[in-house]
Design a protein around this motif. Structure first.
Motif, mmCIF file in Angstrom:
data_model
loop_
_atom_site.group_PDB
_atom_site.id
_atom_site.type_symbol
_atom_site.label_atom_id
_atom_site.label_comp_id
_atom_site.label_asym_id
_atom_site.label_seq_id
_atom_site.Cartn_x
_atom_site.Cartn_y
_atom_site.Cartn_z
ATOM 1 N N GLN A 14 46.886 47.683 42.306
ATOM 2 C CA GLN A 14 48.186 47.814 41.651
ATOM 3 C C GLN A 14 47.983 48.151 40.194
ATOM 4 N N LYS A 15 49.037 48.744 39.606
ATOM 5 C CA LYS A 15 48.925 49.186 38.219
ATOM 6 C C LYS A 15 48.851 47.992 37.276
ATOM 7 N N GLY A 16 47.925 48.047 36.350
ATOM 8 C CA GLY A 16 47.888 47.042 35.284
ATOM 9 C C GLY A 16 47.112 45.789 35.628
ATOM 10 N N VAL A 17 46.636 45.651 36.897
ATOM 11 C CA VAL A 17 45.932 44.416 37.255
ATOM 12 C C VAL A 17 44.524 44.480 36.696
ATOM 13 N N GLN A 18 44.179 43.449 35.906
ATOM 14 C CA GLN A 18 42.855 43.453 35.302
ATOM 15 C C GLN A 18 41.828 42.724 36.168
ATOM 16 N N GLY A 19 42.270 41.741 36.928
ATOM 17 C CA GLY A 19 41.286 41.036 37.751
ATOM 18 C C GLY A 19 41.953 40.009 38.632
ATOM 19 N N ILE A 20 41.219 39.576 39.649
ATOM 20 C CA ILE A 20 41.723 38.549 40.564
ATOM 21 C C ILE A 20 40.675 37.464 40.693
ATOM 22 N N ILE A 21 41.130 36.223 40.737
ATOM 23 C CA ILE A 21 40.205 35.108 40.964
ATOM 24 C C ILE A 21 40.812 34.249 42.069
ATOM 25 N N VAL A 22 39.985 33.888 43.050
ATOM 26 C CA VAL A 22 40.452 32.984 44.103
ATOM 27 C C VAL A 22 39.728 31.659 43.899
ATOM 28 N N VAL A 23 40.516 30.595 43.781
ATOM 29 C CA VAL A 23 39.940 29.277 43.471
ATOM 30 C C VAL A 23 40.347 28.302 44.562
ATOM 31 N N ASN A 24 39.441 27.426 44.964
ATOM 32 C CA ASN A 24 39.839 26.454 45.994
ATOM 33 C C ASN A 24 40.405 25.205 45.335
ATOM 34 N N SER A 25 40.795 24.264 46.166
ATOM 35 C CA SER A 25 41.540 23.118 45.627
ATOM 36 C C SER A 25 40.719 22.274 44.683
ATOM 37 N N GLU A 26 39.406 22.393 44.762
ATOM 38 C CA GLU A 26 38.599 21.614 43.819
ATOM 39 C C GLU A 26 38.351 22.358 42.519
ATOM 40 N N GLY A 27 38.836 23.559 42.458
ATOM 41 C CA GLY A 27 38.658 24.306 41.218
ATOM 42 C C GLY A 27 37.427 25.179 41.227
ATOM 43 N N ILE A 28 36.800 25.348 42.367
ATOM 44 C CA ILE A 28 35.596 26.179 42.425
ATOM 45 C C ILE A 28 36.030 27.599 42.727
ATOM 46 N N PRO A 29 35.619 28.529 41.919
ATOM 47 C CA PRO A 29 36.004 29.922 42.179
ATOM 48 C C PRO A 29 35.251 30.449 43.394
ATOM 49 N N ILE A 30 36.038 30.951 44.367
ATOM 50 C CA ILE A 30 35.444 31.459 45.596
ATOM 51 C C ILE A 30 35.159 32.939 45.459
ATOM 52 N N LYS A 31 36.161 33.658 45.065
ATOM 53 C CA LYS A 31 35.995 35.091 44.947
ATOM 54 C C LYS A 31 36.531 35.535 43.599
ATOM 55 N N SER A 32 35.882 36.505 43.020
ATOM 56 C CA SER A 32 36.358 36.967 41.723
ATOM 57 C C SER A 32 35.951 38.402 41.494
ATOM 58 N N THR A 33 36.802 39.151 40.841
ATOM 59 C CA THR A 33 36.455 40.537 40.531
ATOM 60 C C THR A 33 35.992 40.694 39.080
ATOM 61 N N VAL A 34 35.934 39.597 38.317
ATOM 62 C CA VAL A 34 35.453 39.705 36.949
ATOM 63 C C VAL A 34 34.154 38.909 36.818
ATOM 64 N N ASP A 35 33.535 38.969 35.652
ATOM 65 C CA ASP A 35 32.216 38.350 35.503
ATOM 66 C C ASP A 35 32.301 36.824 35.539
ATOM 67 N N GLY A 44 38.609 26.877 35.150
ATOM 68 C CA GLY A 44 38.678 25.576 34.511
ATOM 69 C C GLY A 44 40.008 25.338 33.829
ATOM 70 N N LEU A 45 40.469 26.367 33.102
ATOM 71 C CA LEU A 45 41.702 26.187 32.345
ATOM 72 C C LEU A 45 42.918 26.101 33.248
ATOM 73 N N MET A 46 42.915 26.947 34.289
ATOM 74 C CA MET A 46 44.113 27.000 35.116
ATOM 75 C C MET A 46 44.295 25.759 35.973
ATOM 76 N N HIS A 47 43.181 25.162 36.351
ATOM 77 C CA HIS A 47 43.257 24.064 37.305
ATOM 78 C C HIS A 47 44.186 22.959 36.836
ATOM 79 N N SER A 48 43.892 22.441 35.656
ATOM 80 C CA SER A 48 44.712 21.346 35.150
ATOM 81 C C SER A 48 46.133 21.815 34.902
ATOM 82 N N PHE A 49 46.274 23.092 34.499
ATOM 83 C CA PHE A 49 47.606 23.610 34.219
ATOM 84 C C PHE A 49 48.464 23.624 35.471
#
Lengths: 95, 588
Positions: A14-35, A44-49
């Protein structure tokens, strides 16, 4: 498996999408398109939010639940789709 | 009416001690109440009497002690991994991830969330719901609000013995830091305990300076390098120049040698525009202007003596206090002196005599500030004695505009970087004046009492909104000016141009008349000379001198007679003011 890949690819294209991150319920990133470092930082930041936002919504009305979360900033927008277990978050550049 | 009591005393009894004795009280007068007097008074009914039955309360003021805050950051490591997975090992993490991906629940959730996410992204791309409407339309002039200034922050000198904040310099990028030079300018008043330090303050933290600069002698002036924000150059009280690199700490990187430096405190210090970005020049009251390359501070690259007779004699030189340099005119610069004269100089002149181009005199005291108008470089502002004057480069005889004489000495001034007709001045009574010359010329538009002690220095931030002023006790106050004074009004540039041109023209006309009168006097004198020349071809210099002297006295006497006549006239007509005829440029 293939559908997962396809879905993620569709979102990424899609237009404008910079990256996707898939995180599980414990906050561990499963899949990511960025470094890795960015992934870890966002996860880390999003989890608590997300926890805070969800608890806020449910505090006000216990029957309610958080469906989507958007954080819009000057430079871009972070969109979070919280699920029961894994949650997907993507960030898109604002126009 | 004199009341006299005469008594007689024997001579032998003089000087004896007083012999006091007690006696019981005696009633001298007993006045009984006289009820008949009551008829002279009227009884008052009803009477209002206020009484209050409340507990006694007292007022106390309490100020909490300054709360010292420090910012600290914490760095997290990656966590959340289950115990058997080591986050640093790639294999284990990949294995874990693959395991999760195989989970059916995972697949379903992802697909569901994916569609939700897609929906929102498409929404974003379709309409920007957070779009700003009417962005280009500027808000209508809110010019009705009176100008005001608000104190944002106060930075105090942390030392016990307070020194004057003599010079301020804003950080070139973003202006988040302020470098302040502290020194005591009182002659020989600096005590041994007075610290030599100067500070760089971070605007967010007024409790503690960001960086402490430790020169060998107190700094009188301090400037950030506009090209490299880590380099600062400072002029010391003993005449030396020092430069610092903020990355290297508080000790100066290099200090100029005492033999080649100034002999007096270095009051003015400005960076020059050069390819290397390392050139600067300094001025001091010893009468010299020195150019330096900070890479080699052992001796100056060039010197210039401020001698208006253009002979380069140091004894005749005027002490320089203020320096002015405009990067758009790299060869010219101006120096404001202790004697009240502004000297314009050309750096690229061939001989030292030609370096001094012109002088402008008009102030009665030292010129503490000299600044060119950023919009009209031909006009410059000088601040000294009790006035601030605006000059135009073309009119050398006098300033084109000036403020009235104040009650307190003016110490510093600068133009606003946004509005061409606004400038700021500070005074010895601790007030900061904001002048809007298009609006009002006889009074400042805004006068703010910053503190009780004299203000010594003033510096405007590049965005024109924040001003820092330094006081005698080392307190630097940061003020924010109201938006009316720092937003360009409609048509202001044209109006300011018109005003400056009009005043310059007026001065030119006055100058022309001046010259005419002088020419007339000269031709009259010359006319008499010609008659004499016809008789004798050659005249001896003594005779010429005697003749010239006689004529000179005649002219003076004629003037005196004219003045007396005018005085007599004025005494007859009370309203008019006696004075010299117009055209002689009497300064008010």
């Amino acid at each position: 498996m293939a559908e997962v890949e396809e879905t993620l690819k569709r979102i990424q294209s899609q237009k404008g999408v910079q990256g996707i991150i898939v995180v599980n319920s414990e906050g561990i990133p499963i899949k990511s398109t960025v470094d890795n470092s960015t992934t870890v930082q966002y996860a880390g930041l999003m989890h608590s939010f997300i926890m805070k936002a969800r608890s806020t919504v449910r505090d006000i009305d216990p029957q309610n639940d958080l469906t989507f979360l958007r954080i819009r900033s000057k430079k871009n927008e972070i969109m979070i789709a919280p699920g029961k277990s894994p949650s997907a978050s993507g960030f898109q550049a604002s126009c | 009416m004199e009341i006299v009591y005469v008594y007689v005393k024997k001579r032998s009894e003089f000087g004896r001690q007083c012999n006091f004795s007690d006696r019981p009280a005696e009633t001298n007068v007993d006045i009984q109440p006289d009820p008949s007097q009551a008829t002279n008074f009227i009884e008052r009914d009803p009477i209002d009497a206020a009484i209050q039955c409340a507990s006694d309360m007292s007022e106390h003021e309490v100020n909490t002690e300054r709360f010292e805050m420090e910012n600290e950051g914490v760095n997290h490591l990656e966590g959340g991994w289950p115990k058997d997975v080591n986050p640093l090992e790639m294999e284990q993490t990949i294995r874990f991830r693959k395991k999760v991906e195989k989970d059916e629940n995972y697949v379903n959730t992802i697909i569901q969330l994916g569609s939700l996410m897609e929906h929102c992204i498409k929404q974003n791309n379709a309409i920007n719901i957070y779009e700003e409407y009417f962005d280009e339309e500027e808000t209508a002039d809110v010019a009705d609000e009176p100008p005001s200034a608000k104190t944002i922050n106060v930075f105090r000198d942390p030392n016990v013995i307070k020194r004057t904040a003599t010079h301020l310099s804003w950080h070139p990028d973003g202006s988040k830091k302020l470098a302040v030079a502290y020194s005591s300018l009182e002659f020989q008043r600096s005590s041994k305990d007075m610290s030599y330090e100067s500070y760089i303050w971070d605007l967010e933290n007024p409790n503690r300076p960001d960086l402490v600069l430790r020169p060998s002698s107190p700094l009188v002036s301090l400037e950030y390098n506009p090209k490299d924000s880590h380099i600062l150059v400072g002029g010391c009280y003993n005449g030396q120049i020092a430069y610092w690199d903020t990355r290297k700490g508080g000790q100066p990187v290099e200090l100029s040698t005492v033999e080649f430096s100034h002999r007096d405190p270095v009051y003015g210090m400005i960076w020059l525009q050069s390819k290397t970005g390392t050139d600067c020049f300094s001025a001091s009251t010893d009468g010299q202007v020195l150019w330096w390359d900070i890479r080699k501070l052992t001796e100056p690259t060039e010197t210039l003596v401020m001698d208006i007779s253009r002979k380069g004699v140091l004894e005749n030189a005027l002490g320089a206090i203020a320096l002015e340099f405009e990067p758009t005119m790299p060869t010219k610069f101006m120096v404001g002196t202790e004697q009240g004269v502004v000297i314009t100089c050309n750096r690229k002149a061939k001989t030292p005599a030609e370096k001094i181009v012109g002088t402008y005199s008009g102030h009665h005291g030292p010129i503490y500030a000299l600044a060119r108008n950023p919009f009209f470089p031909k006009n410059f502002l000088t601040v000294g004695d009790w006035t601030a004057r605006i000059w135009s480069e073309d009119s050398k005889e006098s300033s084109i505009m000036w403020t009235k004489y104040h009650m307190a000495y003016l110490t510093d001034g600068c133009w606003s970087t946004i509005r061409p007709a606004v400038f700021f001045t500070t005074k010895m009574d601790g007030t900061l004046d904001v002048w809007d010359f298009l609006f009002k010329q006889n009074n400042p538009s805004l006068s703010v009492k910053v503190c009780d002690e004299p203000l010594f220095s003033l510096r405007l931030q590049d965005n024109g909104r924040f001003i820092g002023c330094g006081s005698k006790l080392g307190t630097v106050t940061l003020l924010e000016v109201s938006s009316g004074l720092c937003t360009l009004q409609r048509n202001e540039k044209n109006l300011a141009t018109a005003m400056f041109e009009r005043e310059t023209k007026r001065e030119k006309i006055l100058e022309a008349r001046h010259r005419e009168m002088r020419l007339k006097e000269r031709t009259k004198a010359e006319g008499k000379e010609e008659d004499v020349k016809v008789e004798t071809e050659e005249e001896k210099p003594e005779e010429q001198l005697a003749r010239v002297q006689k004529e000179f006295f005649e002219i003076i006497e004629a003037e005196i007679r004219r003045k007396e006549r005018a005085a007599k006239l004025s005494r007859a007509q009370v309203a008019q003011r006696p004075g010299l005829p117009k055209g002689w440029g009497v300064a008010v």
